[in-house]
Scaffold this motif. Sequence first.
Motif, PDB file in Angstrom:
ATOM      1  N   THR A 115       0.841  -1.191   0.000  1.00  0.00           N
ATOM      2  CA  THR A 115       0.000   0.000   0.000  1.00  0.00           C
ATOM      3  C   THR A 115       0.880   1.246   0.000  1.00  0.00           C
ATOM      4  O   THR A 115       1.956   1.268   0.588  1.00  0.00           O
ATOM      5  CB  THR A 115      -0.929   0.055   1.231  1.00  0.00           C
ATOM      6  OG1 THR A 115      -0.134   0.041   2.407  1.00  0.00           O
ATOM      7  CG2 THR A 115      -1.877  -1.123   1.237  1.00  0.00           C
ATOM      8  N   VAL A 116       0.429   2.260  -0.649  1.00  0.00           N
ATOM      9  CA  VAL A 116       1.137   3.530  -0.716  1.00  0.00           C
ATOM     10  C   VAL A 116       0.402   4.508   0.192  1.00  0.00           C
ATOM     11  O   VAL A 116      -0.822   4.598   0.162  1.00  0.00           O
ATOM     12  CB  VAL A 116       1.152   4.057  -2.172  1.00  0.00           C
ATOM     13  CG1 VAL A 116       1.818   5.411  -2.243  1.00  0.00           C
ATOM     14  CG2 VAL A 116       1.838   3.054  -3.083  1.00  0.00           C
ATOM     15  N   ALA A 117       1.167   5.217   1.015  1.00  0.00           N
ATOM     16  CA  ALA A 117       0.547   6.176   1.927  1.00  0.00           C
ATOM     17  C   ALA A 117      -0.167   7.259   1.129  1.00  0.00           C
ATOM     18  O   ALA A 117       0.386   7.815   0.184  1.00  0.00           O
ATOM     19  CB  ALA A 117       1.599   6.792   2.838  1.00  0.00           C
ATOM     20  N   GLU A 118      -1.374   7.541   1.518  1.00  0.00           N
ATOM     21  CA  GLU A 118      -2.154   8.587   0.864  1.00  0.00           C
ATOM     22  C   GLU A 118      -1.627   9.948   1.314  1.00  0.00           C
ATOM     23  O   GLU A 118      -1.222  10.114   2.458  1.00  0.00           O
ATOM     24  CB  GLU A 118      -3.634   8.456   1.248  1.00  0.00           C
ATOM     25  CG  GLU A 118      -4.303   7.202   0.717  1.00  0.00           C
ATOM     26  CD  GLU A 118      -4.468   7.214  -0.782  1.00  0.00           C
ATOM     27  OE1 GLU A 118      -4.756   8.291  -1.355  1.00  0.00           O
ATOM     28  OE2 GLU A 118      -4.300   6.157  -1.402  1.00  0.00           O
ATOM     29  N   PRO A 119      -1.629  10.928   0.424  1.00  0.00           N
ATOM     30  CA  PRO A 119      -1.181  12.252   0.848  1.00  0.00           C
ATOM     31  C   PRO A 119      -2.134  12.832   1.885  1.00  0.00           C
ATOM     32  O   PRO A 119      -3.335  12.594   1.841  1.00  0.00           O
ATOM     33  CB  PRO A 119      -1.212  13.078  -0.446  1.00  0.00           C
ATOM     34  CG  PRO A 119      -2.138  12.348  -1.357  1.00  0.00           C
ATOM     35  CD  PRO A 119      -2.073  10.898  -0.960  1.00  0.00           C
ATOM     36  N   THR A 120      -1.579  13.576   2.830  1.00  0.00           N
ATOM     37  CA  THR A 120      -2.404  14.194   3.874  1.00  0.00           C
ATOM     38  C   THR A 120      -2.761  15.625   3.530  1.00  0.00           C
ATOM     39  O   THR A 120      -3.557  16.249   4.212  1.00  0.00           O
ATOM     40  CB  THR A 120      -1.663  14.177   5.226  1.00  0.00           C
ATOM     41  OG1 THR A 120      -0.432  14.885   5.067  1.00  0.00           O
ATOM     42  CG2 THR A 120      -1.396  12.762   5.683  1.00  0.00           C
ATOM     43  N   CYS A 121      -2.120  16.144   2.469  1.00  0.00           N
ATOM     44  CA  CYS A 121      -2.424  17.517   2.080  1.00  0.00           C
ATOM     45  C   CYS A 121      -2.202  17.672   0.583  1.00  0.00           C
ATOM     46  O   CYS A 121      -1.660  16.795  -0.071  1.00  0.00           O
ATOM     47  CB  CYS A 121      -1.555  18.500   2.853  1.00  0.00           C
ATOM     48  SG  CYS A 121       0.215  18.329   2.562  1.00  0.00           S
ATOM     49  N   THR A 122      -2.613  18.804   0.094  1.00  0.00           N
ATOM     50  CA  THR A 122      -2.387  19.129  -1.308  1.00  0.00           C
ATOM     51  C   THR A 122      -1.593  20.429  -1.373  1.00  0.00           C
ATOM     52  O   THR A 122      -1.832  21.345  -0.595  1.00  0.00           O
ATOM     53  CB  THR A 122      -3.714  19.236  -2.085  1.00  0.00           C
ATOM     54  OG1 THR A 122      -3.429  19.451  -3.458  1.00  0.00           O
ATOM     55  CG2 THR A 122      -4.591  20.345  -1.571  1.00  0.00           C
ATOM     56  N   GLU A 123      -0.632  20.470  -2.268  1.00  0.00           N
ATOM     57  CA  GLU A 123       0.196  21.659  -2.415  1.00  0.00           C
ATOM     58  C   GLU A 123      -0.592  22.751  -3.118  1.00  0.00           C
ATOM     59  O   GLU A 123      -1.298  22.505  -4.083  1.00  0.00           O
ATOM     60  CB  GLU A 123       1.457  21.343  -3.222  1.00  0.00           C
ATOM     61  CG  GLU A 123       2.453  20.477  -2.489  1.00  0.00           C
ATOM     62  CD  GLU A 123       3.149  21.185  -1.348  1.00  0.00           C
ATOM     63  OE1 GLU A 123       3.417  22.399  -1.437  1.00  0.00           O
ATOM     64  OE2 GLU A 123       3.425  20.507  -0.344  1.00  0.00           O
TER      65      GLU A 123
END
Length: 170
Positions: free
Chosen positions: A34-42
Motif C-alpha cells: 500500500t502507498v501512503a495517501e497524501p495528507t495535504c495538497t500543495e
Amino acid sequence: MKRTTNLLATVATVGLFAGGGLLGWNLLTAESDTVAEPTCTERRVETGEALTPNLVQVNVLNASGRSGLANRVSINLQRYGFLEGGIENSESQIPVDHVAIFTDDPEDPMVQLVAQQFQVVPQVVAPDVPIDPEGVTVVVGPNYTDLNPEPPTEIAATRPLDVCVPLAAL
C-alpha cells in the motif's frame, strides 16, 4: 462410528487451526504494497496574491504553566480561519512573556499574517527546539492576553509560497 466422527472432527479442527495460523503468519510478515495517501495538497500563492488564514497552519506551544492555554489559543485562531496544527507544552528555554513566534524566517508572509492576529506584538525568534516545518509555531507565555479583535484577514504575499493545505480543509 462415533469414534470415527470425533476423529474426523478433531483432524478437521487441527487442520483448520494450522491453516489459519499459517495464513495469519504470512499476512503478518508480508511486505506492504500500500502507498501512503497524501495528507495535504500543495497550493502555490504567487507574489502579490492574497495569503489568507485558511492556507496557514498554526502550531501552538504553551510556555505559561496555565493548563489548556495553547488549546484555547488554537481554537481561537481556528475561529479566525487558520488551520489547526499541533498543540503541546513548550520545551524551549527561550523566555516568552506574552507571545512569540518561533521561526528561522521572520520575513515569511505566513509568519507576518499570524503575528498580526495578537493584541501584543509577538517576539519573533529562532527556535531552540525542533518545530513542525509545516505552518507557523506560536508560543504563548504567562502574560498572554488575547487575540487582536479586528485582525487583517489577508496580506499580500511578498514572495511565492508553497503551502500544504490538509485534505480535510478542502
